[in-house]
Scaffold this motif. Structure first.
Motif, PDB file in Angstrom:
ATOM      1  N   VAL A  25      50.774  41.504  72.935  1.00 38.70           N
ATOM      2  CA  VAL A  25      51.831  41.889  73.869  1.00 38.70           C
ATOM      3  C   VAL A  25      51.178  42.395  75.146  1.00 38.70           C
ATOM      4  CG1 VAL A  25      53.835  43.374  74.268  1.00 38.70           C
ATOM      5  CG2 VAL A  25      53.382  42.466  71.968  1.00 38.70           C
ATOM      6  N   LEU A  31      53.602  37.745  76.349  1.00 38.94           N
ATOM      7  CA  LEU A  31      53.167  37.551  74.972  1.00 38.94           C
ATOM      8  C   LEU A  31      52.174  36.396  74.906  1.00 38.94           C
ATOM      9  CD1 LEU A  31      53.610  38.251  71.908  1.00 38.94           C
ATOM     10  CD2 LEU A  31      55.293  36.399  71.895  1.00 38.94           C
ATOM     11  N   GLY A  57      59.107  47.434  70.365  1.00 39.48           N
ATOM     12  CA  GLY A  57      58.934  47.297  68.918  1.00 39.48           C
ATOM     13  C   GLY A  57      60.069  46.544  68.262  1.00 39.48           C
ATOM     14  N   VAL A  78      59.221  43.066  68.873  1.00 35.49           N
ATOM     15  CA  VAL A  78      58.105  42.684  68.016  1.00 35.49           C
ATOM     16  C   VAL A  78      58.589  42.405  66.594  1.00 35.49           C
ATOM     17  CG1 VAL A  78      56.003  43.566  66.905  1.00 35.49           C
ATOM     18  CG2 VAL A  78      56.321  43.833  69.376  1.00 35.49           C
ATOM     19  N   LEU A 134      59.624  38.935  66.331  1.00 31.60           N
ATOM     20  CA  LEU A 134      58.455  38.051  66.275  1.00 31.60           C
ATOM     21  C   LEU A 134      57.841  38.031  64.881  1.00 31.60           C
ATOM     22  CD1 LEU A 134      56.638  39.032  69.606  1.00 31.60           C
ATOM     23  CD2 LEU A 134      58.175  37.102  69.225  1.00 31.60           C
ATOM     24  N   ILE A 150      49.421  42.659  65.518  1.00 32.07           N
ATOM     25  CA  ILE A 150      50.051  42.789  66.831  1.00 32.07           C
ATOM     26  C   ILE A 150      49.125  43.658  67.683  1.00 32.07           C
ATOM     27  CG2 ILE A 150      52.054  43.574  68.150  1.00 32.07           C
ATOM     28  CD1 ILE A 150      52.801  41.361  66.243  1.00 32.07           C
ATOM     29  N   VAL A 192      56.363  51.730  68.692  1.00 35.29           N
ATOM     30  CA  VAL A 192      56.391  50.317  68.291  1.00 35.29           C
ATOM     31  C   VAL A 192      56.385  50.211  66.773  1.00 35.29           C
ATOM     32  CG1 VAL A 192      55.090  48.150  68.288  1.00 35.29           C
ATOM     33  CG2 VAL A 192      55.356  49.436  70.412  1.00 35.29           C
ATOM     34  N   VAL A 198      59.270  48.675  64.299  1.00 34.92           N
ATOM     35  CA  VAL A 198      58.897  47.601  63.370  1.00 34.92           C
ATOM     36  C   VAL A 198      59.271  47.984  61.937  1.00 34.92           C
ATOM     37  CG1 VAL A 198      56.891  46.485  62.299  1.00 34.92           C
ATOM     38  CG2 VAL A 198      57.094  46.561  64.787  1.00 34.92           C
ATOM     39  N   VAL A 236      49.447  46.981  63.700  1.00 35.26           N
ATOM     40  CA  VAL A 236      49.708  47.144  65.124  1.00 35.26           C
ATOM     41  C   VAL A 236      48.563  47.958  65.713  1.00 35.26           C
ATOM     42  CG1 VAL A 236      51.246  48.064  66.899  1.00 35.26           C
ATOM     43  CG2 VAL A 236      52.211  47.043  64.828  1.00 35.26           C
TER      44      VAL A 236
END
Length: 403
Positions: A205, A213, A317, A320, A323, A332, A349, A353, A367
């Motif tokens: 990111v 990204l 987040g 994310v 994703l 990540i 984040v 997540v 992460v």
């Protein structure tokens, strides 16, 4: 001659990423026989490009000699651009800048002279470095926008979008030029030298004036069918009626970009209940200076600034989490200009997540904060040149004593 030159460029590429290699290691990496590899190394030693630098650690048998490219044998021009700021560095073969990294305000939007200005800035940087052009392998440029890296076209910011930016600069500078999306080359840097090194499936990111990204899938940089993959900023995420830079409303960028964080910081200074280290004259007219003020405040634990970054981090987040459900990455990485604020991003984040991902999907996903930070785009721009070496055009001025 052309095939021999491509073999040498493959050798340069492997030395660039590995640093030092034995003949056997290099042979395995380039897929050529040990006798041919030995001959090519000896030729490069005679030309003053490669040097022997000791023996490998002992594994019980005879210790092989290790080789590397001399750092001053060749150079790369690395250019890192965003919508407002352009940084230019001349780096040696060990990615060390020659002199100070130049930073210039160069607006891309609504600027018909942007390409000419960029050419002039690169020319000035090369001239100031006093490095002969014959030692410059190429120019790598990371820039924002919808970019066709193969054709060298940026459809977002430069006029005459049907013409190749790379070809124009290549002809004007007399040096091979390669361009790519800024977030893609940030991911390239992280994959080769940073937090994503060794990861087969990672998502990087790029925290910046937008939220970019870069995708590493099956150990390769993934750009999509037309090179436009990774437009994370423009996922419709909010019902806030805010117009994004892309023209749509409610994109992730409208609540999480560094520009938005700067705007929110300014708005907060107008309230009497806000206590912060930011000065009342916080808006200087330079977004770079304003962002650095926020970074400094964050580093001393400014509660108001930490809350702003935490809120943005949580929303990123949430994106994310989407994703992760789509791609199931192992890693990540939070990188780019925003990483200057440090680990403040990581906790929100992770919180988002954990709240929004299916546990089985996120259980093995890490992460991490970038260790390259704001340098990632410059490093990626340099790496872009080496990535292209063995399969692209070669000019007489860039053969670097390869005859």
């Amino acid at each position: 001659m052309q095939k021999r030159l491509q073999y040498k460029h493959s050798i340069f590429r492997e030395f660039y990423y590995a640093g030092s290699l034995s003949c056997a290691e290099l042979s395995a990496r380039i897929g050529k026989s040990i006798p041919l590899t030995t001959q090519m190394i000896n030729n490069l030693i005679e030309e003053g490009v490669v040097e022997e630098n000791g023996l490998a650690p002992s594994n019980g048998g005879r210790r092989p000699a290790m080789y590397s490219v001399k750092p001053d044998a060749m150079y790369v021009v690395a250019v890192a651009m965003d919508q407002m700021i352009t940084r230019i560095a001349i780096v040696d073969f060990h990615n060390k800048p020659v002199g100070v990294v130049a930073q210039h305000e160069l607006l891309l939007a609504h600027n018909p002279n942007a390409l000419q200005q960029l050419k002039t800035l690169i020319e000035q940087a090369i001239k100031k470095s006093k490095i002969p052009k014959k030692k410059v392998l190429g120019v790598g440029i990371g820039m924002p926008g919808f970019i066709d890296a193969l054709q060298g076209i940026n459809y977002s910011f430069f006029p005459n979008e049907s013409k190749s930016i790379a070809n124009y600069l290549d002809d004007a500078l007399g040096i091979p030029v390669y361009i790519d999306n800024d977030s893609s080359i940030v991911a390239l840097a992280e994959h080769r030298f940073g937090a994503a090194a060794g990861s087969r499936n990672a998502m990087v990111v790029n925290l910046g004036w937008g939220v970019g990204l870069g995708l590493i899938l099956n150990n390769q940089l993934y750009r999509g069918e037309n090179g436009f993959a990774g437009e994370f900023s423009h996922i419709p995420f909010f019902n806030n009626n805010k117009v994004c830079s892309c023209g749509k409303k409610g994109c992730l960028e409208t609540e999480t970009s560094l520009k938005v964080i700067i705007d929110k910081a300014e708005q907060g200074l107008k309230r009497k209940d806000v206590s912060t280290f930011l000065k009342k004259n916080f808006r200087t007219g330079s977004v770079e200076k304003d962002w650095q003020a926020i970074v400094k405040a964050a580093q001393v634990g400014d509660e108001y600034v930490v809350k702003l970054l935490t809120a943005a981090g949580y929303d990123i987040g949430r994106g994310v989490a989407v994703l992760i459900h789509l791609f199931n990455p192992e890693l990540i990485v939070l990188s780019g200009r925003g990483a200057q604020a440090g680990r403040i991003w990581q906790a929100p984040v992770l919180q988002a997540v954990n709240e929004h991902c299916i546990p089985r999907l996120v259980g093995n996903t890490l992460v991490k904060m970038s260790v390259l930070g704001h340098k990632a785009e410059l490093i990626g721009a340099a790496a872009l040149v080496l990535e292209h070496l063995s399969r692209s055009k070669i000019k007489e001025t860039t053969k670097v004593s390869l005859q």
